[in-house]
Design an enzyme around this catalytic site. Structure first.
Site, PDB file in Angstrom:
ATOM      1  N   LYS A   1     -15.313  -8.558   3.918  1.00 31.26           N
ATOM      2  CA  LYS A   1     -14.262  -8.972   4.862  1.00 31.26           C
ATOM      3  C   LYS A   1     -14.615  -8.544   6.280  1.00 31.26           C
ATOM      4  O   LYS A   1     -15.219  -7.490   6.473  1.00 31.26           O
ATOM      5  CB  LYS A   1     -12.920  -8.302   4.498  1.00 31.26           C
ATOM      6  CG  LYS A   1     -12.363  -8.656   3.139  1.00 31.26           C
ATOM      7  CD  LYS A   1     -11.071  -7.866   2.914  1.00 31.26           C
ATOM      8  CE  LYS A   1     -10.507  -8.047   1.520  1.00 31.26           C
ATOM      9  NZ  LYS A   1      -9.457  -7.058   1.213  1.00 31.26           N
TER      10      LYS A   1
ATOM     11  N   HIS B   1       0.845  -1.207   0.000  1.00 29.34           N
ATOM     12  CA  HIS B   1       0.000   0.000   0.000  1.00 29.34           C
ATOM     13  C   HIS B   1       0.875   1.250   0.000  1.00 29.34           C
ATOM     14  O   HIS B   1       0.618   2.211  -0.724  1.00 29.34           O
ATOM     15  CB  HIS B   1      -0.871   0.057   1.267  1.00 29.34           C
ATOM     16  CG  HIS B   1      -1.907  -1.018   1.393  1.00 29.34           C
ATOM     17  ND1 HIS B   1      -2.055  -1.789   2.518  1.00 29.34           N
ATOM     18  CD2 HIS B   1      -2.873  -1.431   0.531  1.00 29.34           C
ATOM     19  CE1 HIS B   1      -3.058  -2.628   2.355  1.00 29.34           C
ATOM     20  NE2 HIS B   1      -3.569  -2.443   1.157  1.00 29.34           N
TER      21      HIS B   1
ATOM     22  N   ARG C   1      -2.147  -6.114  -8.413  1.00 32.59           N
ATOM     23  CA  ARG C   1      -1.002  -7.016  -8.234  1.00 32.59           C
ATOM     24  C   ARG C   1      -0.989  -8.047  -9.364  1.00 32.59           C
ATOM     25  O   ARG C   1      -0.340  -7.867 -10.363  1.00 32.59           O
ATOM     26  CB  ARG C   1      -1.080  -7.706  -6.864  1.00 32.59           C
ATOM     27  CG  ARG C   1      -0.782  -6.769  -5.714  1.00 32.59           C
ATOM     28  CD  ARG C   1      -1.233  -7.338  -4.415  1.00 32.59           C
ATOM     29  NE  ARG C   1      -2.665  -7.606  -4.444  1.00 32.59           N
ATOM     30  CZ  ARG C   1      -3.425  -7.838  -3.382  1.00 32.59           C
ATOM     31  NH1 ARG C   1      -2.883  -7.869  -2.203  1.00 32.59           N
ATOM     32  NH2 ARG C   1      -4.712  -8.057  -3.497  1.00 32.59           N
TER      33      ARG C   1
ATOM     34  N   SER D   1      -2.802  -7.620   2.863  1.00 34.87           N
ATOM     35  CA  SER D   1      -3.078  -7.557   4.309  1.00 34.87           C
ATOM     36  C   SER D   1      -3.437  -8.949   4.818  1.00 34.87           C
ATOM     37  O   SER D   1      -3.062  -9.330   5.937  1.00 34.87           O
ATOM     38  CB  SER D   1      -4.240  -6.606   4.577  1.00 34.87           C
ATOM     39  OG  SER D   1      -3.920  -5.313   4.157  1.00 34.87           O
TER      40      SER D   1
END
Ligand code: PNS
Length: 169
Positions: A43, A19, A92, A130
């Site tokens: 989440k 990040h 990504r 994360s």
């Protein structure tokens, strides 16, 4: 001249070096970059909103054109409220693409005035998320180099695992 304002949204649970890389690069392109902690309904966050904000404020304190904020609601509504023209997302691998494509499309449908721009992650962070940080930490693995050094203890304190971290990256 109109200021170019971008929002970098995420759940930041916790903020990672990946990040930080996007924030650093994004802050050089826009006049103002707002790092916005939003809730991801898909989440369950491990860190509270306050903890996530505290961590971001700590690591971003030296960035003069970057601010940190929290919002509950639709991202495009927040972008409009902040007069932001752009939403930045980091990409990504190809696995990110489908979800991010859907998000960009729905956000465009909800508010066509806000543009989503993607930045490719630096290759050294292409595996980092994360979720991976939390998984490693929960089993006592070493998370040095994955999160900013200043947050290392804070992130680990959430997990009860006995961490062995004798190799520095
Ligand atoms: O870091 P994440 O978990 O990938 O971030 C996802 C986030 C928080 C940016 C996304 O879930 C989001 O935009 N949440 C706010 C609600 C919203 O606007 N959803 C998109 C349209 S349905």
């Amino acid at each position: 001249m109109t200021q170019k304002i971008a929002i970098y949204p995420g759940s930041f649970d916790p903020v990672t070096n990946g990040h930080l890389d996007i924030i650093d690069r994004g802050s050089k392109i826009f006049d103002r970059l707002i790092v916005a902690v939003l809730e991801n309904p898909r989440k369950n966050a491990v860190f509270s909103a306050k903890e996530r904000l505290d961590m971001l404020n700590l690591v971003l304190k030296d960035f003069t054109n970057v601010e940190v904020d929290y919002y509950q609601g639709l991202l495009v509504d927040y972008a409009e409220q902040k007069n932001a023209q752009v939403i930045i997302k980091g990409l990504r691998a190809i696995s990110d693409f489908e979800y991010e494509f859907q998000m960009a499309m729905i956000n465009h449908k909800l508010n066509p005035a806000v543009e989503t721009m993607f930045m490719m992650t630096s290759s050294k962070f292409s595996y980092l998320s994360s979720s991976i940080v939390k998984e490693v930490a929960s089993y006592g693995g070493c998370i040095r180099g994955l999160v900013p050094d200043i947050l290392y203890e804070m992130v680990l304190s959430k997990f009860e695992a006995d961490v062995k971290c004798d190799t520095l990256p």
